[in-house]
Enzyme design. Structure first.
Site, short mmCIF file in Angstrom:
data_model
loop_
_atom_site.label_atom_id
_atom_site.label_comp_id
_atom_site.label_asym_id
_atom_site.label_seq_id
_atom_site.Cartn_x
_atom_site.Cartn_y
_atom_site.Cartn_z
N THR A 102 0.82 -1.21 0.00
CA THR A 102 0.00 0.00 0.00
C THR A 102 0.86 1.26 0.00
O THR A 102 1.87 1.34 0.69
CB THR A 102 -0.92 0.00 1.23
OG1 THR A 102 -1.76 -1.15 1.18
CG2 THR A 102 -1.79 1.25 1.27
N GLY A 152 2.37 -3.22 8.44
CA GLY A 152 2.64 -3.59 9.82
C GLY A 152 4.04 -4.15 9.98
O GLY A 152 4.61 -4.70 9.04
N GLU A 154 -6.65 -4.91 3.27
CA GLU A 154 -6.78 -6.03 2.33
C GLU A 154 -7.87 -5.77 1.31
O GLU A 154 -8.55 -6.70 0.85
CB GLU A 154 -7.06 -7.35 3.08
CG GLU A 154 -5.97 -7.73 4.07
CD GLU A 154 -4.59 -7.73 3.47
OE1 GLU A 154 -4.45 -8.03 2.28
OE2 GLU A 154 -3.63 -7.42 4.19
#
Length: 569
Positions: free
Chosen positions: A155, A194, A439
């Protein structure tokens, strides 16, 4: 926290006996409870294993969740790192396998409050699915042993769900036999991964591959981003934490800027495509194969991050509803349990039914996913991947929306106490609501599933076979409702016939501007009047305390692991 402990020793401490109000609800359930437990676990043996794992986890003080709500975000992060390393040590000590049910149950029991979720759940599987045997042999053992920590950098500030729009580039240099990676503008900064903010020293970076001045689309590359000696960012790399979020305080979501970062040619994950030494691009499979890691992750999070929070919320709300009493139905009588009110039943019982439906739905999807993985890995057959993508996209959108709404219903059903973080419900809600975005943003996913269905309709016109999950499209469609009796509305085909929709949008900025909120009142990095979203987000992030402080978790738990890898890479 001392005050909390002291309060527990006072005159109102929890008694050892079961509350009579809840005990009375458990008499004669009317069905064999243990059989239902086995069914949900996937068999009696898995129930036994789960309970054994629970015994280990619950008996270990490192995994204790006592006073968890009173920790600062930094303390939560450090504890999550400590738990992850401790769990790895427990696995070695007890002989738990990486792919065994024990680890799966351990993650579920601890509620996801472990570090390295992306490392274990996305970084390693991506290498396993997209890497060659040699790449897997090199990187996966180091990752499983925590000698390296990896993240999945897909992303960007300007692009998330629309992967073809990713702006990060990886250009092949034949003279040096390496790739040069760049995030060329603010909108291309990797944002949200993350484990990136403070933990990772490697990343699977998704970038547009360029060879011989031609773009070959999105591909995955392994990039070292921090030193294995002192954890500092490597030359050309800028990295940090993106700051406060609604939830997931223990997860160090981060940003990544790459400026002419060179990586070896062999760091492109090339099971399905490769670049020759002279820069020629060779495709071994179809274009969408590089999306498989994202699809596999989506299937996993449906059960772990969507269905489980709703199930927990149902348990909390239902248990509370049989011990909370409110109002005398008749003067002088004991106040009634709030679950005895039809309004409370109408709130909670549908959520409980939904939990069971989604549990088995996600289990079925995971079974199909494993079948597709085997087909791709052993036979090179990716023909079922489009169907898996459509199913996972549609179910992710449906289930995340329903579970988010369901947890909120449960929270509200608990009245004022549901607003207290100590109830566990606010944390469940802020956790599950994030699943509506990560997601794949839900609206986009719904459209992707719709596109798959339209393609299937076109196949019908050509007389081509359809995947099993959409074979119903071959059935004739009537112009009126087929239901004749009330019982007919229990039949799924009745609802399939009724699904039609129309969409019409009108651009809405002027209407929003008419509300006349000044920027300072909105206090939003992404909602300013001037529209400079990405620049302001990056500017604000630099002020985050987490980007200025040292990382105690690195010194205590990660540094010894990372240094073991120095001589192997």
């Amino acid at each position: 926290m001392a005050a909390v402990g002291a309060a527990a020793k006072g005159p109102y401490k929890v008694q050892s006996a079961i509350n009579p109000d809840i005990a009375s609800e458990r008499t004669a359930p009317g069905f064999p409870l243990e059989k239902l437990v086995n069914l949900l676990d996937g068999g009696a043996e898995r129930t036994r294993i789960r309970r054994a794992v629970e015994h280990v986890v619950n008996g270990d003080t490192v995994f204790s969740r006592e006073n968890e709500y009173f920790l600062t975000p930094t303390e939560q992060y450090e504890l999550a790192v400590k738990r992850a390393v401790h769990l790895w040590q427990k696995m070695k000590e007890l002989g738990w396998m990486d792919d065994g049910p024990e680890l799966q149950f351990a993650y579920r029991i601890m509620g996801g409050n472990l570090a390295f979720g992306v490392h274990n759940g996305v970084f390693i599987p991506t290498i396993t699915e997209l890497g060659t045997d040699a790449q897997i042999a090199k990187w996966v053992p180091l990752a499983k042993d925590y000698q390296i920590i990896g993240t999945y950098a897909q992303t960007e500030l300007g692009h998330g769900t629309y992967l073809r729009g990713l702006e990060t580039t990886a250009s092949f240099d034949p003279s040096n036999q390496d790739f040069i990676l760049n995030t060329p503008k603010p909108s291309s900064i990797k944002w949200w991964p993350g484990d990136l903010g403070r933990s990772a020293n490697h990343a699977v970076v998704l970038a547009q591959l360029y060879t011989q001045e031609k773009c070959h689309g999105m591909h995955a590359f392994i990039v070292q981003i921090r030193s294995l000696l002192d954890h500092s960012a490597l030359p050309g790399v800028k990295i940090g934490d993106i700051g406060p979020k609604m939830a997931f305080e223990h997860v160090d979501n981060g940003y990544l800027i790459l400026q002419n970062v060179r990586i070896p040619k062999e760091n492109m994950l090339n099971r399905h495509s490769e670049v020759t030494s002279d820069g020629r691009y060779i495709k071994k499979s179809f274009d969408k194969i590089n999306y498989i890691a994202m699809v596999l992750t989506r299937v996993k999070v449906i059960a772990s991050e969507m269905v489980i929070p709703l199930s927990k919320a149902c348990v909390i709300a239902l248990r509370y509803s049989v011990v909370r009493r409110q109002s005398e139905l008749k003067p002088g009588e004991m106040e009634a349990k709030i679950l005895d009110y039809q309004t409370q039943q109408q709130k909670l019982l549908p959520q409980l039914a939904t939990t069971f439906a989604f549990h088995f739905m996600s289990s079925s999807l995971e079974t199909f996913c494993n079948q597709v993985k085997v087909q791709i890995k052993s036979k090179g057959d990716a023909s079922s991947l489009p169907e898996l993508h459509a199913l996972s996209a549609g179910l992710k959108a449906l289930i995340s929306d329903a579970c988010s709404a369901g947890v909120e219903v449960c929270r509200r059903a608990c009245g004022g106490h549901g607003y207290s973080k100590l109830s566990g419900l606010p944390s469940l809600y802020t956790r599950v609501v994030a699943s509506c975005t990560y997601e794949g943003e839900n609206t986009v996913l719904q459209l992707q599933t719709a596109r798959f269905l339209i393609k299937c309709l076109n196949k019908i016109d050509c007389g081509e076979p359809l995947p099993q999950s959409v074979s119903y499209l071959y059935e004739p469609v009537t112009s009126h409702c087929s239901a004749k009796e009330k019982s007919d509305f229990l039949k799924p085909f009745i609802y399939i016939e009724s699904y039609k929709h129309r969409a019409h949008r009108k651009k809405a900025i002027s209407i929003a501007d008419a509300l006349d909120y000044p920027d300072k009142q909105l206090n939003s990095a992404i909602g300013n009047y001037d529209g400079y979203v990405y620049q302001r987000l990056f500017e604000w992030v630099q002020k985050a305390p987490t980007n200025a402080k040292e990382n105690p978790a690195y010194e205590k738990y990660l540094k010894p692991r990372f240094r073991l890898a120095q001589s192997k890479l």
